[in-house]
Design an enzyme around this catalytic site. Structure first.
Site, short mmCIF file in Angstrom:
data_model
loop_
_atom_site.label_atom_id
_atom_site.label_comp_id
_atom_site.label_asym_id
_atom_site.label_seq_id
_atom_site.Cartn_x
_atom_site.Cartn_y
_atom_site.Cartn_z
N GLU A 1 0.80 -1.22 0.00
CA GLU A 1 0.00 0.00 0.00
C GLU A 1 0.84 1.28 0.00
O GLU A 1 0.87 2.02 0.99
CB GLU A 1 -0.98 -0.01 1.18
N GLU B 1 -5.80 -8.26 -0.07
CA GLU B 1 -6.53 -7.94 1.16
C GLU B 1 -7.95 -7.54 0.80
O GLU B 1 -8.17 -6.79 -0.15
CB GLU B 1 -5.93 -6.74 1.91
O1 IFM Z 1 -4.93 -3.16 8.82
C1 IFM Z 1 -4.76 -2.63 7.53
C2 IFM Z 1 -3.57 -3.26 6.86
O2 IFM Z 1 -2.40 -3.10 7.59
C3 IFM Z 1 -3.35 -2.66 5.50
N1 IFM Z 1 -4.56 -2.64 4.72
C4 IFM Z 1 -5.76 -2.16 5.35
C5 IFM Z 1 -5.98 -2.85 6.67
C6 IFM Z 1 -7.27 -2.33 7.33
O3 IFM Z 1 -7.19 -0.97 7.56
#
Ligand code: IFM
Length: 445
Positions: free
Chosen positions: A169, A354
């Site tokens: 990210e 994710e």
């Molecule tokens: O917890 C985070 C993760 O570290 C990175 N992506 C989003 C998740 C939820 O906010």
């Protein structure tokens, strides 16, 4: 409530996985881990709910075998994890903490022994404090520091990894942390943000080249993409949403796949970029082997003519929201899969690295009933199935997250896990959503 699909509704070889990240679960007080900028950010009043930090977290450093068992005994195929830079190099450069490397060696072997494919992320936000002291992501040298770190990690575990992502990210590493000031180092400075926006991608490309030169394969990056929708009718709001798409999504997609930055974002950031940034674009856009997409929600953006560039404000949500206040918008995931495949990655394997939701889960009589999460997963897996049907090569889906964990500036107040963690006892309890997903992906025995 049940999961509305089974393993056989997805192509053969589709990976069902779960994701975590080092700082959020391991516990930095174990194993000689060095300090990171998250430790000092969390120690500063007002930054993190409850002043929570990652010192103990889920004690995964001690309990990883039990955590991996949860996945393997329930027929998950893969586990996405990150390594902690300060655990491996407490000063960020130079000396290696042997205990740190040994830990990841054991962790990877433990995955393989259980038939879980290791999906490695090299950086998921825990920058060593020693590097933060000398400018962190604002310092161009971060690219070579990161490449050196990547080589050290891969030299030890790279022979057993299914796929490696450089960064998790980059929008969060750069924009959320240097412009919005919400994550460490908590800056609100457009020059810092512009430099971080460029240096994250330069670090990615530099590490990618170094790892390739060392013979490693299956290298990629994980982007978080957020759908941008005008929050009201009118050209100004449509333009605001387009610019938000530029800052959040196109900056990274254009940079990585086209070797350019979008003009609408450059209009605000170029004066603050380092001189000669154009010369780095070839490194930034080196070919990758796969792309990870993290998807959660959409943002409804308004134009605010009274605000400085990027002139933004938020419109209130209109769809049901999660415990983060994030709208549940599965069509956004479908739309990104189609768009990224068509306009950017063009045939490269894509993984949903994710997706998941925070929910106000409560333990009652020893179990946690979270139908909201089951519904959320149903909707988003369905979006993935539609995209696959429409030709997008999606290779797998990792639920965020395996465990309840440290939700950064929100501390332990938000629960994203499919498995409930009692932070007093460290007892793990699979929630209803975990059991439902496990039933759906069970291999016939
Ligand atoms: O917890 C985070 C993760 O570290 C990175 N992506 C989003 C998740 C939820 O906010």
């Amino acid at each position: 409530m049940k999961i509305g699909f089974t393993r056989s509704d997805f192509p053969a070889g589709f990976l069902f996985g779960a994701a975590t990240a080092a700082y959020q679960i391991e516990g930095t007080s174990f194993g000689n881990c060095g300090p990171s900028h998250w430790d000092s950010f969390a120690a500063t009043p007002g930054n993190v709910v409850g002043g929570d930090d990652g010192a103990v977290a889920c004690e995964h450093y001690l309990r990883f075998a039990e955590d991996l068992d949860l996945l393997s005994t329930n027929d998950f195929d893969a586990y996405r994890f990150s390594v902690s830079w300060p655990r491996i190099m407490p000063e960020g450069r130079g000396a290696v903490n042997v205990q740190g490397l040994d830990f990841y060696d054991r962790l990877v072997d433990a995955m393989l022994e259980r038939g879980l494919k290791p999906y490695l992320t090299l950086y998921h936000w825990d920058l060593p404090s020693a590097l933060a002291d000398v400018g962190g992501w604002r310092n161009r040298d971060v690219a070579s520091w990161f490449a050196d770190f990547a080589r050290v990690v891969m030299q030890r575990v790279g022979d057993r990894i299914a796929a490696t992502a450089t960064l998790n990210e980059p929008w969060c590493i750069a924009w959320l942390s240097h412009f919005l000031g919400i994550h460490a180092p908590g800056l609100r400075d457009i020059r810092a943000a512009a430099r971080a926006m460029h240096h994250v991608l330069l670090a990615h490309g530099t590490a990618l080249e170094a790892m390739r030169a060392d013979g490693h394969r299956n290298l990629g990056i994980v982007l978080n993409l957020q759908y941008a929708e005008p929050g009201a009718v009118g050209d100004a709001h449509a333009k605001a949403a387009l610019l938000e798409d530029g800052i959040f999504n196109r900056w990274f997609l254009d940079g990585l796949f086209h070797g350019t930055y979008p003009d609408d974002v450059l209009a605000g950031l170029e004066p603050h970029l380092p001189t000669g940034w154009e010369k780095d674009m070839a490194t930034i856009s080196r070919p990758m082997d796969w792309l990870g997409i993290n998807y959660y929600t959409r943002r409804r953006v308004l134009n605010d003519p009274n605000a400085l560039w990027p002139h933004q404000a938020d419109a209130p949500p209109v769809l049901p929201v999660t415990d983060m206040g994030w709208e549940v918008y599965p069509d956004g995931l479908y739309s990104f899969l189609i768009r990224v495949h068509r306009d950017f990655s063009k045939g490269l394997p894509i993984f949903v690295t994710e997706n998941g939701m925070a929910n106000a889960d409560v333990m009652e009589n020893g179990s946690v009933w979270d139908p909201q999460r089951i519904e959320f997963l149903n909707l988003h897996f369905d979006a993935v199935r539609r995209a696959i049907r429409d030709g997008v090569p999606v290779g797998g889906y990792f639920v965020w997250s395996l465990l309840d964990n440290y939700e950064w500036a929100l501390g332990y107040s938000k629960r994203f896990g499919m498995v409930y963690v009692d932070y007093e006892t460290q007892k793990r309890t699979p929630k209803a959503s975990f059991n439902a997903l496990a039933a759906a992906i069970r291999r016939s025995r």
